[in-house]
Design an enzyme around this catalytic site. Structure first.
Site, PDB file in Angstrom:
ATOM      1  CE1 TYR A 261      -5.921  -6.408  -6.969  1.00 26.25           C
ATOM      2  CE2 TYR A 261      -6.024  -5.032  -8.936  1.00 26.25           C
ATOM      3  CZ  TYR A 261      -5.684  -5.204  -7.608  1.00 26.25           C
ATOM      4  OH  TYR A 261      -5.102  -4.171  -6.907  1.00 26.25           O
TER       5      TYR A 261
ATOM      6  CD  GLU B  60      -3.236  -6.269   0.264  1.00 24.93           C
ATOM      7  OE1 GLU B  60      -2.123  -6.185  -0.303  1.00 24.93           O
ATOM      8  OE2 GLU B  60      -4.289  -5.943  -0.305  1.00 24.93           O
TER       9      GLU B  60
END
Length: 625
Positions: free
Chosen positions: A404, A321
């Protein structure tokens, strides 16, 4: 790329280039691949540049109500602006002087909501008076029983990818970046937090009997999915000069301990790819119903409590994040057809942060597990020819976590081909060149060719850029990083798969990554006696690690192992993270007459505790009404 002329003109004010880049309206990309099919907006005609919210949170009715004031940048002759609306109750729309403006709400499309068209009559600031619906897809209203403290209610938003249109009437597209401000009025015994600079301090200011208000602002243009807030019984603890953690008081000490290395991560990230440009980096650890591992909301990352395992083995989520502060928040996919530009870049960058803070072997372990996930997702998608294995494709259609894993493997392959030093120089420049702007796959490849390949035909051929970006499957130059730590696990795994005793496995001190390598590598077909041995010897059903419980559940379901059902039921009833519960429901349904009734029973019992997007996803999996 060709840039919308009105946005470009607005950005040529007499300020320094760096300041203009942060404060001027971000450009709108108008090349064909930048058209966002998940929005009703027509930003080339009129676009939102700033959103100012003033909302009251009513826990009794589960609604937000108040106003959204929008600053509009319109092309010459534009008479209307089209916004995104998903179930909002619009009372009226006015100009800044209070004069009513005509508006219409068009026909809604499944999952996309409806176009909200406002006649401008020359206005460049409009005020929408509205309320949200009780079932707004971005909002989860939690009863006290679903919180850690069990005494006070909780509310949080989750905007990605296009859910914020259910609580903010704006142009809900990642390619239409906007600055924003917000005032949240909430019950006086609760605290509001949001993904912007806090103006009034931790306790807010009184706003009438029984109410407090909290004000926030974000002066840098962000994609609208990054506007986020939460309200609850929240406390704060700093973990460094730039960072701290918010959560419910009973979880605060554990959360602060788990994320204590975040300052080191910030230092590592800045050393790699340039300054952190968002001010503070605080984190909010949410209740278990939070649907993701983390959400990269600027200044306030949202985190799942499932990372609180006491050994920091899951702080790769924090690194991920944080990395989004560059890849995703600073440079953002213009449409969701290119979500890999956010997630693939971030997964690669996360791994580099983990290497800098925890060493090469920890990074290799994470990368090796990514490779496992990559291979599984390709296989489950239908193999190398499946169109859902493309990086650039239909929005939301990339299978599993391929945006991803395939994305990060692509970037790692470039690194190995050109050398790390050269690659790092390029990436730092890339983030600077495109800061606070949207991006497409075509735009990234053009930048890569202009600033890294530079006409080198041999390098172009070796990189196979177009095959990586646009073709199905995995190019033959893909780099697979292998971990010595996981090789040791593989040896124990091979012995067990060959029939050796489970008691010979010594998992003491294993991190989550080692558990996952072992559990996911076990032969999928097992006898009841062997499953009983695994469970009793390794304590799988009783594990406090949700990742372990989920992986064990998948193995047990594959063998219709009834003794594991109570553990599975407890997991899906206490955790709302899609990564951990979607596979459980999918596997149960795949078991037909044995598993589908269990899946439906668990869904019915647990859906009230899930975020609306997860509840809808689970219902779709199990075929619930």
């Amino acid at each position: 790329m060709r840039i919308l002329a009105l946005a470009l003109a607005a950005s040529t004010m007499l300020v320094s280039p760096a300041l203009a880049q942060q404060t001027a309206p971000a450009p709108i990309l108008t090349t064909p691949e930048a058209k966002d099919v998940w929005t009703h907006a027509r930003p080339e005609v009129a676009r939102v540049t700033h959103v100012a919210l003033d909302l009251r949170a009513d826990f009794a009715t589960k609604t937000l109500s108040g106003t959204a004031t929008l600053d509009i940048l319109a092309a010459p002759g534009a008479t209307e602006i089209v916004l995104d609306d998903d179930g909002l109750v619009i009372a009226k729309v006015t100009d800044s002087a209070g004069k009513p403006l005509p508006f219409t709400v068009g026909a809604a499309k499944p999952d996309l909501g409806a176009p909200l068209t406002v006649q401008l009559h020359g206005a460049r600031k409009i005020v929408l008076h509205y309320a949200t619906a009780p079932g707004a897809s971005a909002l989860q209203w939690l009863a006290p029983a679903l919180t850690a403290g069990k005494k006070k209610p909780y509310l949080f938003s989750q905007g990605q990818p296009i859910n914020n249109r259910s609580w903010i009437p704006t142009q809900d597209s990642p390619g239409i970046r906007q600055t924003w401000s917000a005032t949240f009025t909430v019950p006086a015994d609760l605290v509001a937090v949001a993904s912007g600079e806090r103006i009034d301090g931790a306790k807010g200011v009184p706003a009438g009997k029984g109410w407090h208000k909290f004000r926030f602002r974000m002066d840098k243009p962000v994609p609208p999915y990054l506007i986020a807030f939460a309200v609850g019984d929240l406390a704060f603890q700093p973990v460094g000069p730039r960072a701290g953690v918010w959560t419910e008081p009973s979880m605060l000490a554990a959360a602060a301990k788990e994320v204590a290395d975040v300052e080191k991560m910030i230092d590592a990230a800045q050393a790699l790819y340039g300054p952190y440009r968002w001010g503070r980096y605080d984190m909010l650890v949410l209740p278990p119903s939070f649907p993701y591992g983390g959400m990269e909301n600027p200044t306030l990352t949202f985190l799942t409590p499932t990372i609180l395992t006491g050994d920091r083995s899951n702080v790769d989520v924090v690194a991920h994040e944080l990395a989004h502060s560059w890849s995703g928040n600073l440079v953002t996919n213009a449409t969701w057809s290119d979500s890999w530009l956010n997630e693939g870049f971030t997964t690669y960058f996360e791994n580099r942060i983990m290497e800098a803070v925890y060493g090469k072997e920890r990074a290799a372990t994470d990368a090796d597990l990514e490779w496992d996930g990559l291979q599984k997702d390709i296989a489950d998608a239908g193999g190398m020819e499946a169109l859902t294995t493309r990086l650039h494709g239909e929005p939301g259609a990339t299978f599993g976590q391929l945006d991803y894993f395939k994305g990060s493997t692509f970037l790692r392959t470039i690194e190995r081909t050109v050398g790390r030093q050269r690659w790092d120089v390029y990436l730092r420049g890339y983030f600077d060149r495109h800061a606070f702007q949207p991006q497409t796959t075509a735009g990234f490849l053009a930048d890569l060719r202009a600033n890294l390949v530079k006409g080198d035909a041999g390098l172009e051929a070796n990189l196979q850029l177009d095959k990586w970006a646009y073709a199905a499957g995995l190019p033959n130059n893909a780099v697979h990083v292998q971990s010595a730590t996981l090789k040791a696990v593989d040896a124990a795994l091979a012995a067990v798969n060959a029939g050796g005793p489970v008691s010979a496995v010594h998992p003491q001190g294993w991190a989550t990554q080692q558990w996952l390598r072992f559990l996911n590598g076990l032969n999928r077909q097992q006898t009841p006696a062997r499953l009983k041995e695994l469970d009793e010897t390794l304590g799988l059903s009783a594990s406090n690690n949700a990742y372990v419980r989920s992986a064990w559940g998948e193995l047990a379901i594959a063998n219709r192992y009834d003794p594991a059902v109570p553990s599975i039921e407890k997991l899906v009833g206490s955790v709302g993270r899609g990564l951990l519960i979607y596979p459980i429901y999918k596997d149960l349904v795949a078991q037909g007459d044995w598993g589908k009734p269990i899946a439906r029973r668990l869904c019915e019992a647990s859906k009230a505790s899930y975020h609306p997007t997860v509840a809808a996803g689970v219902a779709k999996i199990v075929g619930a009404d």
